[in-house]
Design a protein around this motif. Sequence first.
Motif, short mmCIF file in Angstrom:
data_model
loop_
_atom_site.label_atom_id
_atom_site.label_comp_id
_atom_site.label_asym_id
_atom_site.label_seq_id
_atom_site.Cartn_x
_atom_site.Cartn_y
_atom_site.Cartn_z
N ASP A 112 0.39 9.41 -7.70
CA ASP A 112 -0.61 10.45 -7.48
C ASP A 112 -1.80 10.16 -8.40
N GLU A 124 -10.03 5.03 0.52
CA GLU A 124 -8.60 5.34 0.45
C GLU A 124 -7.90 5.16 1.79
N THR A 183 0.83 -1.20 0.00
CA THR A 183 0.00 0.00 0.00
C THR A 183 0.86 1.25 0.00
N GLN A 210 1.76 9.35 4.06
CA GLN A 210 0.45 9.79 4.50
C GLN A 210 0.34 9.61 6.00
N ASP A 263 0.99 4.21 -2.76
CA ASP A 263 0.79 5.61 -2.38
C ASP A 263 1.75 6.55 -3.09
N ARG A 267 -7.05 1.37 2.88
CA ARG A 267 -6.39 0.49 1.91
C ARG A 267 -5.38 -0.45 2.57
#
Length: 519
Positions: free
Chosen positions: A120, A433, A113, A189, A117, A436
Amino acid sequence: VEMAQRFAYYGLAGNLIQYLTNVLNEPTATAAQDVNNWVGISSIFPLLGAFVADSYLGRFNTILLSSFIYFMGMVLLSLAVSVIPLHYRKAVFFTALYILAVGEGGHKPCVQTFAADQFDERNPKDKGAKSSFFNWWYLGIVFGASAAVLVAIYLQDNVGWAVGFGVMAGALALALAIFLIGIKRYRKQAPVGSPFTTVAQVFVATARKWRVSETHGGGRGIYHGHELDDDDKRTDIGQSKRTIARTNQLRFLDKAMIIDEIDLASRERNPWRLCSLNQVEEVKLVIRLIPIWLSCLMFSCILVQLHTFFTKQGSTMRRSIGSNFQVPPASLQSLVGLSILVAVPVITGHRSGITMLQRIGIGLFTSILTMIVAALVEAKRVRTARENGLIDSPKAIVPISIWWLLPQYLLVSICDVFGIVGLQELFYDQMPEAMRSIGAAAYISIIGVGSFINTGVIEVVEAITHRSWLVDNLNRAHLDYFYWVLAGLSALNLCVFIWIAKRFVYKKVLEDESKEEVC
C-alpha cells in the motif's frame, strides 16, 4: 510462481541451442536465430498480455490463465522430445515453444506487478518496504534461473531431455498449486478499461485546441479535474487520487487541459476536448520513457549472447572436472546467477543515492566490457586450436579450460544487477498506476526487440562476410570479430543513452516530500 516460471524458462532457453544443433541438426547460425526469434516473441507477447490484464481480465485472472497455458506448453514439449514420432518431432517441438511464448505473454507483465500491488503506497511502512522490493524480486528470479542451470540443464545433458523438461513441468504445477492457497488473501485491482483511450483523448484534445493558449486565444485557465463539475468523474489513467506535478517538457500537450469558451458553455465535460492536468502529465510520463526504451535495445543484444554463442564456445572447450564429471556448457550461466545472489543484497543495502538511470548506464557500460573480454577470449581459443592442429576438427575439444569464459559471465551478472534491475524499477515507478502491467511489458519487450535486432545483425554480418564469420566450425569462424562489432555498436548506443538520460525528468507526486530527481 515467478521462481518456478523462471526455472522452466531458463531451463529451456539456456540449453535450447544445444538441442537445436545436436538433436534437430540445425546449423549454428540458424539455431542462434531460432533462439533469438523465440526469445523475441516471448518478450513481445507481454505487451498484449498487459493490455488484456489492465483492460479486461485483471492481473490475478491473467496470471491464472497464463500459468495454465505455460504448464500445458511444457507438458507438450516433454512429449515432443520423447513419445512424438521423429518425422513430427520438429513441428510439435516448435509448436510447444510458441505455446510457451503465449503463456509468457500473460505471465511476465502481471506477476511482478501483482506482487508490487500487495504494498500500500499510502502506508509509510509498506512504501519503505517496496523501495527494495525490486532487488529482492530479481534475487528470486535469479535463484530460479540458477537452479534451472544446475538441475534442469544437467538432467537434459546427462539423463535425458524428457526428464529435464518433465521436472520443469512438475515445478510449474507445484508453484501454481501453492499460489492458489493464498487466493483469498491477495489485494486485487479490478481492470479499469483501456488506458490507451485516455492517452488518445489527450492527443485529440491537443489537436482540437491547437490555437488556444493559457493567456491568448480564448484560454480561461487550467482544468485540474474539478473546476467544471464537482461530480465530474475522474478520467486520469487509472483514476489515481495522487496529483502529479506539472512539468515543462512536451508543453504542446498542455493545450489539452486549457479551459476555453466552448468548455465553459458545455453542461458536461467532453473528455475528448478537455483533459485534466493529471491525465496530461501521465501521458507525458509514457512519452518520456520511449527514448529510454529505444536506447536500451542494443543492451539486450549483448545479454542474449549468454544463451547462444557463449554456450557454443563452451561446448568446444575442455570441461572435465576430475576423471568422470563433465561440466555442461550451459551451466556456466549459473555463475551469473550466483554472482547476482551475492551482489543484490549488497547493492540493496548500499544504494548511496544512485538514480535508476545511473544504474542502467552502468549496466550499458559493462555490456561493452563484456563483448571486449569475450572477443579476446575467443581469439585465444581459436589460437589454441590452431596451435594444436585442430582448426579443421570442429568436433574436437580444444585444450583450453572452459573457465577462461568466467570473466565474461561475471560481467554479464554486473550488467543484470545494474541494467535489468534498473529498467524494472524505472518502468514500474515512472508509469501511470493503471499502466504498470504495460510498463512491465515494455521493459520485457526491450529483451524481445533486442533479440530480433541481434538476429538482424547476424543476417547482415552473414551477408557482408559471405557466411565466413559464423560458420558451424567455430575454429574456422571469426566469432571474435562478431563480438567486436557488438562492442562498437554498444559504445555508440551508450553515447545516445547518456544524451537522453541527461534530459530525463523523474515523476514527482505533489504529496511526496522528496525533491524531484533530475539525472
